[in-house]
Scaffold this active site. Structure first.
Site, mmCIF file in Angstrom:
data_model
loop_
_atom_site.group_PDB
_atom_site.id
_atom_site.type_symbol
_atom_site.label_atom_id
_atom_site.label_comp_id
_atom_site.label_asym_id
_atom_site.label_seq_id
_atom_site.Cartn_x
_atom_site.Cartn_y
_atom_site.Cartn_z
ATOM 1 N N GLY A 431 0.744 -1.229 -0.046
ATOM 2 C CA GLY A 431 -0.010 -0.285 -0.003
ATOM 3 C C GLY A 431 0.634 1.292 -0.053
ATOM 4 N N SER A 432 1.705 1.461 1.060
ATOM 5 C CA SER A 432 2.402 2.557 1.119
ATOM 6 C C SER A 432 3.549 2.585 0.568
ATOM 7 C CB SER A 432 2.554 3.310 2.537
ATOM 8 O OG SER A 432 3.403 1.941 3.310
ATOM 9 N N HIS A 693 11.551 -4.186 7.040
ATOM 10 C CA HIS A 693 11.935 -3.480 8.448
ATOM 11 C C HIS A 693 13.398 -3.128 8.263
ATOM 12 C CE1 HIS A 693 8.141 -5.599 9.436
ATOM 13 N NE2 HIS A 693 8.209 -4.272 10.105
HETATM 14 N N1 GLN Z 1 -1.394 -0.261 3.692
HETATM 15 C C1 GLN Z 1 -0.607 -0.097 4.907
HETATM 16 C C2 GLN Z 1 0.647 0.421 4.594
HETATM 17 O O1 GLN Z 1 1.075 -0.112 3.388
HETATM 18 C C3 GLN Z 1 -0.304 -1.215 5.753
HETATM 19 C C4 GLN Z 1 0.348 -0.843 6.912
HETATM 20 C C5 GLN Z 1 0.437 -1.835 7.973
HETATM 21 O O2 GLN Z 1 0.388 -3.175 7.858
HETATM 22 N N2 GLN Z 1 0.440 -1.315 9.317
HETATM 23 O O3 GLN Z 1 1.134 1.049 4.857
#
Ligand code: GLN
Ligand code: ZN
Length: 753
Positions: A431-432, A693
């Site tokens: 997503g991001s 990460h």
């Molecule tokens: N869609 C969110 C992102 O990609 C999911 C974030 C998450 O899993 N905490 O940032």
């Protein structure tokens, strides 16, 4: 017994009312300030915290609840249990931060959620090489510091049972090491007694979860031995986040002088019914340390009086450390008067504790004004129309089981495949995309009024166009818009939904220097207008590839908010789910063929006791399905889960019935796929093929190897290729390189099928 105190809190926030500590540690990490400057910020914050408590009338003040990063890490330091790999780092502070965050040479400790909260602690690693030794400098130093300010200090440490049960063991069982810790705690108690400390608080929250009889017996033996020491302060064993259950009679039978019980998450009845309770000083957690509602002073006094009849010696307290709530309501100017009057943040809770202690000592007449005010606030809250939206309640009442059901997954797979015509092993992201400087600058400029909404949106569209172009160039199959417009995946929705309030300064520590600002869910939830459709439609207009709509699921929205306490969480979840459902329908109507509904917090809200888990999973899954089952069979639902051990919720993941689930697996080596197979999961799955990460760029070979491993557990028709989480915290250069390798690895493995 040592003279018993009457009013306390179990712990305090430490990040600073203006996030001073966050700023100071981050400056220290960046090399902009030295250790002395950082230490002086810490010292100031401790003084402010203690002074506020003393001034409010708190007669036993917790110390050593300050931390530069995390209290479990502090305990590991105190017990000489930092991992071998940081031992070579000379400087104490740098070694500490290396264990917390890693360096170019060493990986940090793992981080995980503190019980069922959104606070993350660092998980100590205990190996056969760990040689426990006592290093009490921090706690002793803070006592001296508090004493110099005339603060009636009560040192707080995490207890040996909780410390070991929450640590990670390379081999052997946690309890095998308990006997090594008891002498260290005994030594510590002696040193505290040398300083004339009258009470010590030993936190054992692990005792509120299900424990085996062996574990309880081990805990009992620890406290028997500590209580048998002659040179020691009075011992308060503190529990929080639930009922002690069988651990309560166990503790009562030991010689510890005090027990702190959580009367918000736990029940009064079990406490008063426990034989022998009259011999203990009971620290009664009647003021909620985790949620932000104003206390029902009358109800709390009823409980306190009942307790006092049984035990004689009662102190008023918060249910847990105030770490979990913001500092103060002061400065929250956006609150209307009614809403403001229903709330209590940290400072207000400290005053509630003091007020209750006054009434317990001097009678209710002594706090007549406070009782009137609290009663008036409760009355306006109960009557406020925002809490009772008949239209929403009518819709919920009319729901039937079919509103949470789609046609069988196998049938959906057929129609969706025709709709999307994707290659085998389709590639996508979560997503991001990186939060660039340009995004941050634009957001700050909008907040300061330097640019208007139209200019802000123009810039965000530019970001979206860049992200779409990048994905096209890399050859990803299902694209995303990158989420540049979202400050936070929960707050973004809370700001647009009726029933939520977003605070201006309600920061709470999530881990280390990271703070979050949970919105407050206070009323019935209503979606005013579509929340995401314009952004997604814009992204879709730029490409022929499908763009995923991106929503946050009801459970995660609740988990990362302060929630209503006047109705079951399940009801609030369904209200949020309805709003998300309406959004999926609007996205679909605008031409979106794939919609992702993220539930990274599904595991987080899992109750600590087994007996309560099935009911939770039932409503959590039900809410997700309500949010996602309204659309056509041809529209695909994706979901994403991360940050946790999924073992206990694996059946629920299958129950979500999402067409595709992307799940963190890069660090758990694909074990999650076997777990999914074990529950008969037969939907699409994208086990994260690399760990976002870390800034490291994974090689094509490495990703291909992960995919081949995944194909041993999952047939190619169901396997998706994606990173293990969103890319928001990563840099653009490494993201591009990593995704290029990801796409190439998918091609390599496709050719082998
Ligand atoms: N869609 C969110 C992102 O990609 C999911 C974030 C998450 O899993 N905490 O940032
Ligand atoms: Zn994630």
């Amino acid at each position: 017994m040592t003279s018993a105190f009457t009013a306390t809190v179990l712990g305090s926030p430490r990040i600073g009312p203006r996030r001073e500590l966050k700023k100071a540690v981050e400056s220290y990490w960046a090399g902009n300030v030295d250790a002395a400057a950082l230490e002086s910020v810490g010292k100031d914050l401790r003084r402010q915290t203690w002074t506020e408590l003393v001034d409010a009338g708190i007669d036993s003040v917790p110390v050593n609840t300050f931390s530069y990063y995390d209290q479990m890490l502090d305990t590991a330091v105190m017990l000489g249990a930092l991992p071998e790999r940081v031992a070579g780092i000379e400087n104490d502070l740098d070694r500490y931060f290396a264990a917390a965050r890693g360096t170019a040479q060493v990986t940090p400790l793992e981080m995980t959620k503190w019980f069922d909260t959104n606070y993350h602690y660092l998980v100590p690693e205990i190996t056969s090489a760990t040689a426990f030794t006592l290093h009490p400098a921090k706690v002793l130093g803070e006592i001296d510091e508090a004493r110099a300010l005339d603060v009636p200090a009560r040192p707080v440490v995490i207890g040996p049972v909780t410390f070991l049960l929450l640590s990670k063991f390379e081999n052997g069982s946690p309890l095998d090491r308990l006997d090594e810790l008891v002498p260290l705690y005994a030594d510590l108690l002696g040193r505290l007694a040398d300083k004339g400390v009258d009470w010590v608080q030993i936190d054992e929250p692990a005792l509120v979860a299900d424990r085996t009889s062996t574990e309880l017996a081990a805990a009992r033996s620890v406290y028997d031995r500590l209580a048998a020491l002659t040179h020691r302060p009075a011992i308060l064993v503190a529990s929080y986040f639930g009922d002690l259950g069988p651990a309560l009679p166990m503790l009562v039978e030991t010689g510890v002088e005090g027990i702190a019980v959580d009367l918000v998450a736990g029940s009064l009845d079990s406490v008063v019914a426990t034989p022998g309770i009259e011999r203990k000083h009971i620290v009664a957690g009647v003021v909620d340390g985790r949620n932000i509602w104003r206390n029902d002073l009358d109800g709390s006094l009823d409980d306190l009086e009942t307790l006092r009849e049984r035990t004689g010696s009662v102190a008023v307290s918060t249910s847990c450390s105030l770490l979990h709530v913001p500092y103060t309501l002061e400065g929250e100017d956006g609150l209307d008067r009614a809403l403001g009057s229903w709330l209590a943040f940290g400072s207000e809770k400290i005053r509630e504790v003091a007020t209750l202690a006054t009434a317990l000592r001097a009678g209710r007449d002594a706090i007549a004004d406070e009782l009137t005010e609290a009663g008036a606030a409760a009355a306006t809250r109960a009557a406020d129309p925002r809490l009772h939206d008949d239209a929403i309640r009518g819709r919920l009442a009319a729901l039937t089981a079919t509103d949470r059901e789609r046609i069988p997954a196998a049938d959906r797979r057929v129609v969706q495949a025709a709709e999307l015509s994707l290659p085998q092993l389709p590639t996508t992201t979560i997503g991001s995309y990186p939060q660039t400087t340009a995004i941050r600058v634009a957001r700050a400029a909008l907040r300061k009024g330097e640019i208007d909404q139209a200019e802000y949106e123009r810039r965000m569209r530019g970001e979206i166009a860049d992200v779409v172009a990048l994905q096209e160039k890399l050859g990803l199959d299902v694209l995303v818009h990158g989420e540049p417009e979202r400050n936070d995946m929960v707050q973004y929705f809370a700001e647009q939904l009726d029933g939520f309030f977003a605070t201006a300064n309600g920061w709470v520590q999530s881990y280390g220097s990271r703070c979050v600002r949970p919105p407050i869910l206070f009323g019935d939830v209503r979606r005013r207008t579509p929340m995401t459709v314009d952004w997604i439609s814009y992204a879709q207009s730029l490409t022929d590839k499908p763009v995923k709509g991106m929503l946050t699921g009801p459970v995660t929205i609740l988990a990362w908010s302060f929630v209503r306490d006047d109705q079951p969480l399940a009801e609030s979840a369904d209200q949020v789910a309805l709003a998300i459902r309406d959004e999926t329908l609007d996205l679909e109507a605008a031409g979106t063929k794939v919609i992702q509904v993220d539930e990274p917090a599904l595991r987080e809200l899992l109750p600590l006791r087994k007996a309560d888990q099935a009911a939770y999973l039932d409503w959590a899954v039900g809410a997700f399905r309500l949010a996602t089952a309204g659309i056509a069979d041809t529209t695909s639902i994706h979901t994403h889960l991360c940050y946790s051990e999924f073992g206990e919720v694996i059946g629920a993941i299958a129950g979500l019935d999402a067409d595709v689930t992307s799940i963190e697996a890069a660090r758990s080596h694909m074990e999650v796929l076997d777990d999914l197979n074990a529950v008969g999961f037969d939907l699409g799955v994208g086990p994260g093929v690399y760990d976002i990460h870390s800034p490291r760029v994974p090689s094509v070979d490495e990703i291909a190897a992960s995919l081949r491993a995944a194909l041993k557990a999952v047939p190619s028709e169901r396997l998706w290729v994606n990173p293990d989480c969103g890319l928001k915290t990563r840099g653009p250069v490494e993201v591009e390189a990593s995704l290029r390798n990801l796409v190439e690895a998918a091609q390599v493995v496709r050719a082998e099928i």
